[in-house]
Design an enzyme around this catalytic site. Structure first.
Site, short mmCIF file in Angstrom:
data_model
loop_
_atom_site.label_atom_id
_atom_site.label_comp_id
_atom_site.label_asym_id
_atom_site.label_seq_id
_atom_site.Cartn_x
_atom_site.Cartn_y
_atom_site.Cartn_z
N HIS A 35 0.83 -1.21 0.00
CA HIS A 35 0.00 0.00 0.00
C HIS A 35 0.87 1.26 0.00
CE1 HIS A 35 -3.26 -2.74 1.11
NE2 HIS A 35 -4.09 -1.79 0.73
N LYS A 74 -0.90 4.94 4.57
CA LYS A 74 -1.86 4.01 5.19
C LYS A 74 -1.59 3.89 6.68
CE LYS A 74 -3.99 -0.55 4.70
NZ LYS A 74 -5.34 -0.01 4.96
P1 NAD Z 1 -7.61 9.77 4.21
O1 NAD Z 1 -6.75 10.00 5.41
O2 NAD Z 1 -7.23 10.36 2.90
O3 NAD Z 1 -9.10 10.31 4.52
C1 NAD Z 1 -9.77 10.14 5.74
C2 NAD Z 1 -10.64 11.37 5.99
O4 NAD Z 1 -11.45 11.11 7.13
C3 NAD Z 1 -9.81 12.64 6.29
O5 NAD Z 1 -10.26 13.69 5.43
C4 NAD Z 1 -10.13 12.93 7.76
O6 NAD Z 1 -10.17 14.34 8.03
C5 NAD Z 1 -11.51 12.30 7.89
N1 NAD Z 1 -11.88 11.93 9.26
C6 NAD Z 1 -11.15 11.25 10.18
N2 NAD Z 1 -11.86 11.09 11.31
C7 NAD Z 1 -13.07 11.68 11.09
C8 NAD Z 1 -14.25 11.82 11.88
N3 NAD Z 1 -14.34 11.35 13.14
N4 NAD Z 1 -15.30 12.46 11.35
C9 NAD Z 1 -15.23 12.94 10.09
N5 NAD Z 1 -14.14 12.83 9.30
C10 NAD Z 1 -13.08 12.21 9.81
O7 NAD Z 1 -7.80 8.21 4.12
P2 NAD Z 1 -8.23 7.34 2.84
O8 NAD Z 1 -7.02 6.95 2.07
O9 NAD Z 1 -9.35 8.01 2.15
O10 NAD Z 1 -8.75 5.99 3.55
C11 NAD Z 1 -9.82 6.02 4.48
C12 NAD Z 1 -10.05 4.61 5.01
O11 NAD Z 1 -10.53 3.78 3.95
C13 NAD Z 1 -8.79 3.92 5.55
O12 NAD Z 1 -9.13 3.15 6.70
C14 NAD Z 1 -8.38 3.00 4.42
O13 NAD Z 1 -7.65 1.87 4.85
C15 NAD Z 1 -9.74 2.58 3.91
N6 NAD Z 1 -9.80 2.06 2.54
C16 NAD Z 1 -10.66 1.05 2.32
C17 NAD Z 1 -10.84 0.55 1.05
C18 NAD Z 1 -11.83 -0.56 0.81
O14 NAD Z 1 -12.01 -0.99 -0.33
N7 NAD Z 1 -12.51 -1.04 1.86
C19 NAD Z 1 -10.09 1.08 -0.01
C20 NAD Z 1 -9.20 2.12 0.24
C21 NAD Z 1 -9.08 2.63 1.52
#
Ligand code: NAD
Length: 268
Positions: free
Chosen positions: A150, A154
């Protein structure tokens, strides 16, 4: 056509931005609330969003009454967001990783009648197919290790996809009564090299690679006397997750209870 109202938690993040773009192109899904601690509604925001921004799920859900809350936030935030949505009877589509089995079990007890908590370790159809193929292969080639790769931002390791893949492989091996020949574990690591043999998930070795330039990738390597089999999936762009996210938003309102894995929500 019935339009479903969607609230999006983590809307300013990498996945949140991809979701806003995907939702803008879906006629039957309407983004009614963007939830994030930071606002993406700036001139630099790559996706123009008409929906209002909120910094808490509580306020967003109370003001906009969505049918579904999608969560792509962070391991430390997702549990509280889910609790808020379930208490309001809002179906959840959760992509955020890092939720333990014990937490999911506890959350499952809080799901109101008729409400659904859907969690997908991976929304990319290719990754879901990889997991299914891996479970199938494990019956015949039970010796296996997983390498997940990744991007360097992450927050959790190993990935949710790797944990889920290991669980499915372990289940398939057990069901088939297939016994691995085995390999040396951490006891074989040289002094000063902890982790050389990776972590263990469901008794399967998982190696986590973190590098800039990567998005989300997984390789499952099976070994048997005289042969190996390598299954690999690459998410090259976050757009790869979007058909799965949109399909889950559509399907989740027809289901109830805790559902884990896209393969258990839609027919693949
Ligand atoms: P990122 O850090 O770019 O975005 C996360 C966002 O959430 C940020 O803008 C942050 O300000 C916001 N945030 C955090 N806590 C919050 C809260 N309590 N209330 C509101 N907003 C809040 O992360 P990302 O790369 O977009 O990934 C997000 C999650 O998705 C991670 O856990 C990642 O592992 C997961 N993910 C899952 C898949 C899947 O297919 N299931 C795919 C990619 C990423």
């Amino acid at each position: 056509m019935i339009t479903k109202k969607i609230a999006l938690a983590g809307a300013a993040g990498r996945m949140g931005t991809a979701c806003r773009e995907a939702l803008a192109g879906a006629d039957d899904l309407e983004l009614v609330a963007c939830i994030d601690r930071v606002t993406g509604a700036s001139p630099a925001d790559p996706v123009a969003t008409q929906a209002p921004w909120y910094d808490s799920a509580t306020e967003a859900l109370a003001k906009t009454h969505p049918d579904v809350m999608v969560d792509f936030t962070a391991p430390a935030s997702v549990e509280a967001n889910i609790r808020t949505a379930l208490a309001a009877g809002v179906d959840c589509v959760v992509g955020t990783t890092g939720l333990s089995a014990a937490t999911l079990e506890a959350l499952a007890k809080e799901i109101p009648e008729g409400t659904c908590l859907f969690v997908a370790p991976n929304f990319a159809i290719g990754a879901v197919l990889l997991m299914q193929l891996a479970a199938r292969a494990a019956r015949w080639m039970p010796d296996v290790e997983i390498i997940e790769l990744h991007h360097n931002q992450k927050k959790d390791a190993p990935s949710g996809t790797a944990i889920r893949t290991a669980e499915l492989i372990a289940e398939a091996r057990e069901k088939a009564g297939a016994t691995a020949l085995g390999a040396p574990g951490s006891e074989s690591e040289l002094a000063g090299y902890p982790g050389a043999r990776g972590a263990r998930s469901a008794d399967i070795v998982v190696h986590s690679v973190r590098l800039p330039g990567l998005v989300a990738h997984e390789e499952v390597i099976f070994g048997a006397p005289g042969q190996t089999l390598t299954l690999r999936h690459d998410s090259l762009d976050r757009v790869s997750f979007m058909p799965g996210v949109l399909a889950a938003c559509r399907a989740v309102t027809e289901r109830s209870g805790l559902i884990v894995g896209l393969e258990n929500l839609i027919e693949l």
